[in-house]
Design a protein around this motif. Structure first.
Motif, PDB file in Angstrom:
ATOM      1  N   ASP A   8      -1.699  19.798   4.359  1.00  0.00           N
ATOM      2  CA  ASP A   8      -0.835  21.088   5.005  1.00  0.00           C
ATOM      3  C   ASP A   8       0.442  21.082   4.295  1.00  0.00           C
ATOM      4  O   ASP A   8       1.344  21.854   4.534  1.00  0.00           O
ATOM      5  CB  ASP A   8      -0.534  20.971   6.506  1.00  0.00           C
ATOM      6  N   ARG A   9       0.630  20.265   3.286  1.00  0.00           N
ATOM      7  CA  ARG A   9       1.667  20.431   2.365  1.00  0.00           C
ATOM      8  C   ARG A   9       2.999  19.723   2.869  1.00  0.00           C
ATOM      9  O   ARG A   9       4.123  19.669   2.336  1.00  0.00           O
ATOM     10  CB  ARG A   9       2.085  21.683   1.911  1.00  0.00           C
ATOM     11  N   GLU A  10       2.739  18.888   4.007  1.00  0.00           N
ATOM     12  CA  GLU A  10       3.996  18.307   4.538  1.00  0.00           C
ATOM     13  C   GLU A  10       4.269  16.797   3.900  1.00  0.00           C
ATOM     14  O   GLU A  10       3.389  16.215   3.484  1.00  0.00           O
ATOM     15  CB  GLU A  10       3.829  18.031   6.026  1.00  0.00           C
ATOM     16  N   GLU A  11       5.448  16.774   3.402  1.00  0.00           N
ATOM     17  CA  GLU A  11       5.809  15.753   2.792  1.00  0.00           C
ATOM     18  C   GLU A  11       5.915  14.737   3.528  1.00  0.00           C
ATOM     19  O   GLU A  11       6.782  14.628   4.680  1.00  0.00           O
ATOM     20  CB  GLU A  11       7.069  15.818   1.835  1.00  0.00           C
ATOM     21  N   ILE A  12       5.595  13.102   3.269  1.00  0.00           N
ATOM     22  CA  ILE A  12       5.640  12.050   3.983  1.00  0.00           C
ATOM     23  C   ILE A  12       6.093  10.804   3.237  1.00  0.00           C
ATOM     24  O   ILE A  12       6.181  11.059   2.085  1.00  0.00           O
ATOM     25  CB  ILE A  12       4.439  11.744   4.862  1.00  0.00           C
ATOM     26  N   ALA A  13       6.286   9.685   4.017  1.00  0.00           N
ATOM     27  CA  ALA A  13       6.844   8.587   3.300  1.00  0.00           C
ATOM     28  C   ALA A  13       6.019   7.454   3.926  1.00  0.00           C
ATOM     29  O   ALA A  13       5.777   7.237   4.944  1.00  0.00           O
ATOM     30  CB  ALA A  13       8.223   8.086   3.372  1.00  0.00           C
ATOM     31  N   VAL A  14       5.223   6.778   3.060  1.00  0.00           N
ATOM     32  CA  VAL A  14       4.285   5.613   3.629  1.00  0.00           C
ATOM     33  C   VAL A  14       4.739   4.323   3.042  1.00  0.00           C
ATOM     34  O   VAL A  14       4.826   4.036   1.880  1.00  0.00           O
ATOM     35  CB  VAL A  14       2.612   6.096   3.027  1.00  0.00           C
ATOM     36  N   LYS A  15       4.773   3.563   4.255  1.00  0.00           N
ATOM     37  CA  LYS A  15       5.229   2.060   4.091  1.00  0.00           C
ATOM     38  C   LYS A  15       4.175   1.323   4.076  1.00  0.00           C
ATOM     39  O   LYS A  15       3.282   1.249   4.924  1.00  0.00           O
ATOM     40  CB  LYS A  15       6.293   1.698   5.078  1.00  0.00           C
ATOM     41  N   ARG A  16       3.771   0.579   3.011  1.00  0.00           N
ATOM     42  CA  ARG A  16       2.725  -0.137   2.771  1.00  0.00           C
ATOM     43  C   ARG A  16       2.882  -1.604   2.748  1.00  0.00           C
ATOM     44  O   ARG A  16       3.584  -2.398   2.092  1.00  0.00           O
ATOM     45  CB  ARG A  16       1.985   0.162   1.378  1.00  0.00           C
ATOM     46  N   LEU A  17       2.251  -2.360   3.962  1.00  0.00           N
ATOM     47  CA  LEU A  17       2.549  -3.739   4.068  1.00  0.00           C
ATOM     48  C   LEU A  17       1.958  -4.410   2.881  1.00  0.00           C
ATOM     49  O   LEU A  17       0.665  -4.395   2.527  1.00  0.00           O
ATOM     50  CB  LEU A  17       2.028  -4.178   5.419  1.00  0.00           C
ATOM     51  N   SER A  18       2.828  -5.405   2.285  1.00  0.00           N
ATOM     52  CA  SER A  18       2.209  -6.302   1.331  1.00  0.00           C
ATOM     53  C   SER A  18       1.085  -7.162   1.784  1.00  0.00           C
ATOM     54  O   SER A  18       1.422  -8.082   2.743  1.00  0.00           O
ATOM     55  CB  SER A  18       3.263  -7.061   0.652  1.00  0.00           C
ATOM     56  N   GLN A  19      -0.044  -7.508   0.973  1.00  0.00           N
ATOM     57  CA  GLN A  19      -0.773  -8.410   1.377  1.00  0.00           C
ATOM     58  C   GLN A  19      -0.484  -9.995   1.362  1.00  0.00           C
ATOM     59  O   GLN A  19      -0.826 -10.815   2.000  1.00  0.00           O
ATOM     60  CB  GLN A  19      -2.256  -8.223   0.544  1.00  0.00           C
TER      61      GLN A  19
ATOM     62  N   GLU B   1       8.701  10.416   8.162  1.00  0.00           N
ATOM     63  CA  GLU B   1       9.223  11.631   7.683  1.00  0.00           C
ATOM     64  C   GLU B   1       9.985  11.293   6.170  1.00  0.00           C
ATOM     65  O   GLU B   1      10.496  10.376   6.213  1.00  0.00           O
ATOM     66  CB  GLU B   1      10.273  12.243   8.572  1.00  0.00           C
ATOM     67  N   TYR B   2       9.858  12.166   5.371  1.00  0.00           N
ATOM     68  CA  TYR B   2      10.310  12.200   3.865  1.00  0.00           C
ATOM     69  C   TYR B   2      11.738  12.334   3.923  1.00  0.00           C
ATOM     70  O   TYR B   2      12.255  13.567   4.142  1.00  0.00           O
ATOM     71  CB  TYR B   2       9.323  12.824   3.119  1.00  0.00           C
ATOM     72  N   MET B   3      12.381  11.454   2.899  1.00  0.00           N
ATOM     73  CA  MET B   3      13.854  11.733   3.011  1.00  0.00           C
ATOM     74  C   MET B   3      13.982  11.906   1.344  1.00  0.00           C
ATOM     75  O   MET B   3      13.820  10.874   0.631  1.00  0.00           O
ATOM     76  CB  MET B   3      14.522  10.500   3.308  1.00  0.00           C
ATOM     77  N   PRO B   4      14.145  13.161   1.103  1.00  0.00           N
ATOM     78  CA  PRO B   4      14.312  13.658  -0.274  1.00  0.00           C
ATOM     79  C   PRO B   4      15.346  12.861  -1.235  1.00  0.00           C
ATOM     80  O   PRO B   4      15.424  12.580  -2.536  1.00  0.00           O
ATOM     81  CB  PRO B   4      14.428  15.198  -0.499  1.00  0.00           C
TER      82      PRO B   4
END
Length: 479
Positions: A173-184, A225-228
């Motif tokens: 839907d074109r919404e910008e997000i920030a994805v935090k990826r847990l390190s293995q 939520e994405y912080m530009p």
């Protein structure tokens, strides 16, 4: 569903009705998961089954007598008629109550089953953390997040920390997000993720980064939520981008961080201590409004609890209070020390955990500000990039004073968040009701020799070394 409330004869009709109203709400908690159940009260009990277990034979349903009774039994006939009337008067309300019980129980059980179908808890032991109930955020699909981040490509990478990496993503839907990826390979990342799920889902404030959802399929991912404009340190400590931070924006950021701490410490349902407040954990939205992020190390207090002791202090050197770094004492005043350091960094444009200049006789930011404050020449510590623009001197002096008050050695001498918000709204730095700042807890002189008014002994060289990428430090004492 079939239910019946039975009362002893020594209970009045009003007491019996009260017993019914008190027993109904107890059924889901005591008997959920069973086909039937019994709630025992004082001289009364409520039983509910999926079958008819009672037989209410009402005298009023009996056929009329075949012949009139003899005249000698007229008195007994009247008494029998009176008993029939009493039975009807009791049976009709009881029948009505039973119907109400069945309806209420049906609604409660349907709602309970519906809510349980929505919940997916892989580990029941993780449903609570420090007395905080888990509030499940929206579930995201891992395939959707891979597509949104271009399979976590390097060009979408926003940053990296001890927990793992953060990527920018764009949803369908074109919404910008920030994805935090847990390190293995992160040993502390899972605990941080669990802590963040418990806390961030409950915290809602305009100066806190909002948690949008979570994904636990194949990988452990948090969606924000994405912080530009990314984090505050990317502006404040960059010689070029620092030019975009005029004093009005810096002051607005200081006030926003203070309001966020006020919510965490006093206004939210939980008293939350961030424990790792620093510029890299303050994100900026499109309008440069600050939002506190990263609650993986946060600690929640319940009830009247105001402090705690942890065996392993965590955080970043340069922003940790002395009582926390030395003895592990955690309180709201620990966060206020970190806030004071950030305020002085905003004024000077320099990091506290690095030298103020490249000369051999350089000193730390706290030491320099303290020396200039005592000499009455605080204007010398103001960021040179602000010299070309006009800024209210009283407002800058007020922030310097607030910063020095927050980095006092004794936690009791530091103002709380509500007092700081009030002081920021008053530009006067000569208020008679304010205590005068004393020497900061940590002072670095030349050659990075630590001087502290604490009497806990010196730290080792390994403990003094600050992380270049500001990755959180989980241990201060050697094994």
């Amino acid at each position: 569903m079939h239910g019946l409330l039975q009362c002893m004869r020594d209970r009045t009709a009003a007491e019996c009705s009260r017993c019914l109203q008190e027993s109904i709400p107890r059924l889901p908690s005591c008997c959920y998961g069973n086909q039937g159940g019994v709630v025992l009260g004082y001289n009364c009990n409520l039983r509910v089954e999926i079958y008819t277990y009672y037989d209410l034979a009402l005298d009023g349903d009996a056929p009329p007598p075949l012949a009139p009774p003899p005249s000698s039994f007229v008195g007994e006939s009247k008494r029998g008629k009176k008993r029939i009337d009493v039975a009807l008067a009791v049976a009709l309300p009881v029948g009505t109550v039973l119907v109400a019980v069945v309806v209420v129980l049906g609604v409660l059980l349907c709602r309970r089953n519906k809510s349980n179908r929505k919940k997916t808890q892989p580990d029941n032991n993780n449903s609570k953390e420090g007395g905080v109930r888990y509030v499940e955020p929206e579930q995201f699909n891992v395939a959707m997040l891979r597509a949104a981040t271009n399979n976590f490509s390097e060009e979408n990478k926003l940053g990296e920390g001890g927990f793992g990496e953060v990527f920018k993503g764009i949803l369908p839907d074109r919404e910008e997000i920030a994805v935090k990826r847990l390190s293995q390979n992160s040993s502390q990342g899972f605990h941080e993720l669990k802590n963040e799920l418990v806390l961030a889902a409950k915290l809602k404030h305009r100066n806190l980064v909002q948690l949008l959802g979570v994904c636990l399929q194949e990988e452990k991912l948090l969606i924000y939520e994405y912080m530009p404009n990314r984090s505050l340190d990317t502006f404040l400590f960059d010689p070029v981008r620092r030019q975009q931070l005029d004093w009005s924006r810096r002051f607005a950021i200081i006030c926003g961080i203070a309001r966020g701490l006020l919510y965490l410490h006093e206004e939210s349902r939980l008293k939350v201590i961030h424990r790792d407040l620093k510029p890299s954990n303050v994100l900026l939205d499109a309008d440069m409004n600050p939002k506190i992020s990263d609650f993986g190390l946060a600690r929640a207090f319940g009830g009247d609890q105001s402090r705690d002791i942890t065996r392993r202090p965590v955080g970043t050197l340069g922003y940790m209070s002395p009582e926390y770094a030395y003895w592990g004492h955690v309180s709201t005043k620990s966060d206020m020390f970190s806030f004071g350091v950030i305020v002085l960094e905003m004024v000077t444009g320099r990091r506290n955990n690095s030298a103020y200049s490249d000369t051999s006789d350089s000193v730390s930011v706290l030491s320099l500000v303290w020396d200039k404050w005592r000499a009455g020449s605080t204007g010398d510590v103001v960021d040179p990039s602000l010299a070309e623009s006009q800024y209210p001197e009283s407002e800058v002096l007020n922030c310097i004073e607030i910063g020095l008050l927050c980095v006092q050695e004794n936690p009791a001498d530091r103002p709380d968040a509500s007092a700081v918000v009030l002081m920021l709204s008053s530009p006067s730095s000569t208020s008679d009701d304010r205590p005068a700042p004393s020497r900061p807890a940590f002072v670095f002189s030349s050659n990075f020799i630590l001087e502290s008014s604490c009497r806990a002994g010196a730290l080792s060289d390994k403990q003094l070394s600050a992380s270049q990428n500001e990755v959180s430090i989980s241990e201060l004492e050697p094994r």
